[in-house]
Design a protein around this motif. Structure first.
Motif, PDB file in Angstrom:
ATOM      1  N   ILE A   6     -34.582  21.777  -7.212  1.00 51.30           N
ATOM      2  CA  ILE A   6     -34.085  22.156  -6.018  1.00 51.30           C
ATOM      3  C   ILE A   6     -35.175  22.775  -5.152  1.00 51.30           C
ATOM      4  O   ILE A   6     -36.029  23.079  -5.707  1.00 51.30           O
ATOM      5  N   PRO A   7     -35.197  22.913  -4.103  1.00 51.86           N
ATOM      6  CA  PRO A   7     -36.106  23.492  -3.058  1.00 51.86           C
ATOM      7  C   PRO A   7     -36.246  24.880  -3.056  1.00 51.86           C
ATOM      8  O   PRO A   7     -35.333  25.756  -3.128  1.00 51.86           O
ATOM      9  N   CYS A   8     -37.680  25.587  -3.349  1.00 51.63           N
ATOM     10  CA  CYS A   8     -37.713  26.886  -3.216  1.00 51.63           C
ATOM     11  C   CYS A   8     -37.792  27.522  -1.865  1.00 51.63           C
ATOM     12  O   CYS A   8     -37.911  27.214  -0.774  1.00 51.63           O
ATOM     13  N   PRO A   9     -36.831  28.574  -1.909  1.00 47.62           N
ATOM     14  CA  PRO A   9     -36.333  29.108  -0.472  1.00 47.62           C
ATOM     15  C   PRO A   9     -37.543  29.915   0.189  1.00 47.62           C
ATOM     16  O   PRO A   9     -37.362  29.806   1.420  1.00 47.62           O
ATOM     17  N   LYS A  10     -38.403  29.953  -0.467  1.00 48.33           N
ATOM     18  CA  LYS A  10     -39.751  30.588   0.089  1.00 48.33           C
ATOM     19  C   LYS A  10     -40.621  29.618   0.661  1.00 48.33           C
ATOM     20  O   LYS A  10     -41.260  30.031   1.668  1.00 48.33           O
ATOM     21  N   TYR A  25     -33.943  32.866 -11.877  1.00 46.90           N
ATOM     22  CA  TYR A  25     -35.278  32.933 -11.028  1.00 46.90           C
ATOM     23  C   TYR A  25     -34.545  32.706  -9.508  1.00 46.90           C
ATOM     24  O   TYR A  25     -34.021  31.355  -9.396  1.00 46.90           O
ATOM     25  N   HIS A  26     -35.007  32.978  -8.399  1.00 47.39           N
ATOM     26  CA  HIS A  26     -34.579  32.688  -7.241  1.00 47.39           C
ATOM     27  C   HIS A  26     -35.815  31.963  -6.489  1.00 47.39           C
ATOM     28  O   HIS A  26     -35.534  31.307  -5.561  1.00 47.39           O
ATOM     29  N   VAL A  27     -37.240  32.050  -6.884  1.00 47.55           N
ATOM     30  CA  VAL A  27     -38.235  31.310  -6.392  1.00 47.55           C
ATOM     31  C   VAL A  27     -39.082  30.509  -7.247  1.00 47.55           C
ATOM     32  O   VAL A  27     -38.828  30.872  -8.484  1.00 47.55           O
ATOM     33  N   CYS A  28     -39.900  29.824  -6.862  1.00 45.54           N
ATOM     34  CA  CYS A  28     -40.717  28.766  -7.755  1.00 45.54           C
ATOM     35  C   CYS A  28     -41.913  29.899  -8.539  1.00 45.54           C
ATOM     36  O   CYS A  28     -41.976  31.201  -8.101  1.00 45.54           O
TER      37      CYS A  28
END
Length: 126
Positions: A6-10, A25-28
């Motif tokens: 999935i793409p990192c939102p940041k 975890y929400h970011v890479c």
């Protein structure tokens, strides 16, 4: 093993969906704000009842503790932090190149005449 990404939102780079679903975890990894951890080994107890312990803490907290300890004991702060993200081969190669340049520069300026030197250690009377 194929992981669903999935793409990192940041930053927009892909990271495994499993990391978000299972671990929260929400970011890479590259966008993470978590700093490296430090392990400090200690020896506890007295006499026959001593044991070793390992304390794991954030790097900034370890630096603050070391600075405070040095301030209270009147010593200098001596902290060795290893950075495993740097390429050690590139760093060691650049150091070798600098040393060899300095060595070549020094040897060109000096005239060594080893055959004229006497054997033995100067300054010691046998």
């Amino acid at each position: 093993m194929n992981l669903e990404m999935i793409p990192c939102p940041k930053c927009g780079n892909d990271f495994p969906k499993l990391r978000k679903e299972q671990y929260g975890y929400h970011v890479c990894v590259n966008c993470s704000t978590v700093e490296p951890v430090v392990g400090i080994s200690t020896v506890e107890g007295t006499g026959d009842h001593t044991y070793n312990d390992l304390i794991i803490m954030d790097q900034s907290k370890a630096i603050l503790i070391a600075k405070k300890e040095a301030e209270l004991t009147g010593r200098r702060v001596n902290i060795e932090l290893l950075d495993f993200d740097t390429d050690e081969i590139a760093v060691s190669q650049s150091i070798k190149e600098r040393v060899s340049r300095l060595y070549d520069k020094d040897t060109k300026d000096e005239d060594y005449q080893e055959e004229d030197q006497e054997e033995g250690t100067e300054g010691i009377d046998y």
